[in-house]
Design an enzyme around this catalytic site. Structure first.
Site, PDB file in Angstrom:
ATOM      1  N   PHE A 240       0.811  -1.223   0.000  1.00  0.00           N
ATOM      2  CA  PHE A 240       0.000   0.000   0.000  1.00  0.00           C
ATOM      3  C   PHE A 240       0.837   1.263   0.000  1.00  0.00           C
ATOM      4  O   PHE A 240       0.358   2.326  -0.388  1.00  0.00           O
ATOM      5  CB  PHE A 240      -1.014   0.008   1.151  1.00  0.00           C
ATOM      6  CG  PHE A 240      -0.456  -0.320   2.508  1.00  0.00           C
ATOM      7  CD1 PHE A 240       0.239   0.617   3.248  1.00  0.00           C
ATOM      8  CD2 PHE A 240      -0.659  -1.581   3.048  1.00  0.00           C
ATOM      9  CE1 PHE A 240       0.737   0.313   4.507  1.00  0.00           C
ATOM     10  CE2 PHE A 240      -0.172  -1.901   4.311  1.00  0.00           C
ATOM     11  CZ  PHE A 240       0.535  -0.948   5.040  1.00  0.00           C
TER      12      PHE A 240
ATOM     13  N   GLY B 258       1.335   3.569  -3.308  1.00  0.00           N
ATOM     14  CA  GLY B 258       0.427   4.630  -3.729  1.00  0.00           C
ATOM     15  C   GLY B 258      -0.068   5.509  -2.602  1.00  0.00           C
ATOM     16  O   GLY B 258      -0.823   6.452  -2.834  1.00  0.00           O
ATOM     17  N   HIS B 259       0.325   5.230  -1.377  1.00  0.00           N
ATOM     18  CA  HIS B 259      -0.211   5.973  -0.220  1.00  0.00           C
ATOM     19  C   HIS B 259       0.898   6.352   0.737  1.00  0.00           C
ATOM     20  O   HIS B 259       1.013   5.757   1.795  1.00  0.00           O
ATOM     21  CB  HIS B 259      -1.239   5.108   0.505  1.00  0.00           C
ATOM     22  CG  HIS B 259      -2.152   5.872   1.407  1.00  0.00           C
ATOM     23  ND1 HIS B 259      -1.858   6.162   2.723  1.00  0.00           N
ATOM     24  CD2 HIS B 259      -3.365   6.412   1.186  1.00  0.00           C
ATOM     25  CE1 HIS B 259      -2.856   6.822   3.274  1.00  0.00           C
ATOM     26  NE2 HIS B 259      -3.787   6.984   2.356  1.00  0.00           N
ATOM     27  N   PHE B 260       1.626   7.239   0.596  1.00  0.00           N
ATOM     28  CA  PHE B 260       1.905   8.077  -0.557  1.00  0.00           C
ATOM     29  C   PHE B 260       3.366   7.860  -0.917  1.00  0.00           C
ATOM     30  O   PHE B 260       4.191   7.769  -0.004  1.00  0.00           O
ATOM     31  CB  PHE B 260       1.643   9.540  -0.221  1.00  0.00           C
ATOM     32  CG  PHE B 260       0.240   9.785   0.285  1.00  0.00           C
ATOM     33  CD1 PHE B 260      -0.826   9.879  -0.598  1.00  0.00           C
ATOM     34  CD2 PHE B 260      -0.026   9.870   1.644  1.00  0.00           C
ATOM     35  CE1 PHE B 260      -2.115  10.106  -0.129  1.00  0.00           C
ATOM     36  CE2 PHE B 260      -1.312  10.085   2.117  1.00  0.00           C
ATOM     37  CZ  PHE B 260      -2.357  10.207   1.238  1.00  0.00           C
TER      38      PHE B 260
ATOM     39  N   VAL C 295       2.345   6.603   4.471  1.00  0.00           N
ATOM     40  CA  VAL C 295       1.488   6.560   5.661  1.00  0.00           C
ATOM     41  C   VAL C 295       0.542   5.368   5.497  1.00  0.00           C
ATOM     42  O   VAL C 295      -0.060   5.194   4.438  1.00  0.00           O
ATOM     43  CB  VAL C 295       0.662   7.863   5.798  1.00  0.00           C
ATOM     44  CG1 VAL C 295      -0.293   7.778   6.974  1.00  0.00           C
ATOM     45  CG2 VAL C 295       1.568   9.069   5.926  1.00  0.00           C
TER      46      VAL C 295
END
Length: 141
Positions: free
Chosen positions: A44, A47-49, A54
């Site tokens: 994750f 893309g986050h971020f 986070v």
């Protein structure tokens, strides 16, 4: 204490969606505690971020739900069943969870009647509250 392999014998979640590394305490049908070591390699974070990784809040809540599921599904009469997420109330995020954090997870089952139950979940990093929520679940086949 339950390791990842033992957790997988109780709940159906698998990589990349198994969000609990260890269960450190469990009282059948009453409470469970465990943790997830959050690494820089989590999918994750792509893309986050990308420039400021986070852990998504919904995944913190999902990790809490998985710990709560262990508390319920470890009971002999619930073995082989599924615990479905049925609701979230009073959810608050207090701090960010980042790579390198050890996410400590605790769920106290506050109500269980038939196939419906509720639990109070608390997530911490270094003893500091990062998330709290009331979780509702439904047991299914």
């Amino acid at each position: 204490m339950l390791d990842t392999q033992q957790i997988k014998e109780i709940i159906p979640h698998r990589y990349p969606f198994l969000l609990v590394d260890r269960i450190t305490e469990v009282e059948e049908g009453k409470r469970a505690a465990g943790y997830k070591n959050v690494t820089a390699n989590e999918d994750f974070f792509n893309g986050h971020f990308p420039e400021y990784p986070v852990m998504p809040g919904v995944l913190i809540v999902e990790a809490l739900a998985q710990v709560g599921a262990v508390a319920m599904l470890i009971k002999e009469e619930n073995r082989g069943r599924l615990a479905f997420f049925a609701g979230i109330d009073n959810c608050r995020f207090k701090k960010q969870v980042k790579p390198g954090d050890k996410l400590e997870l605790e769920v106290d089952i506050t109500r269980a009647r038939g196939t419906i139950g509720r639990g109070k979940g608390v997530a911490k990093v270094d003893g500091e509250l990062v998330c709290e929520a009331e979780l509702t679940f439904a047991l299914g086949e």
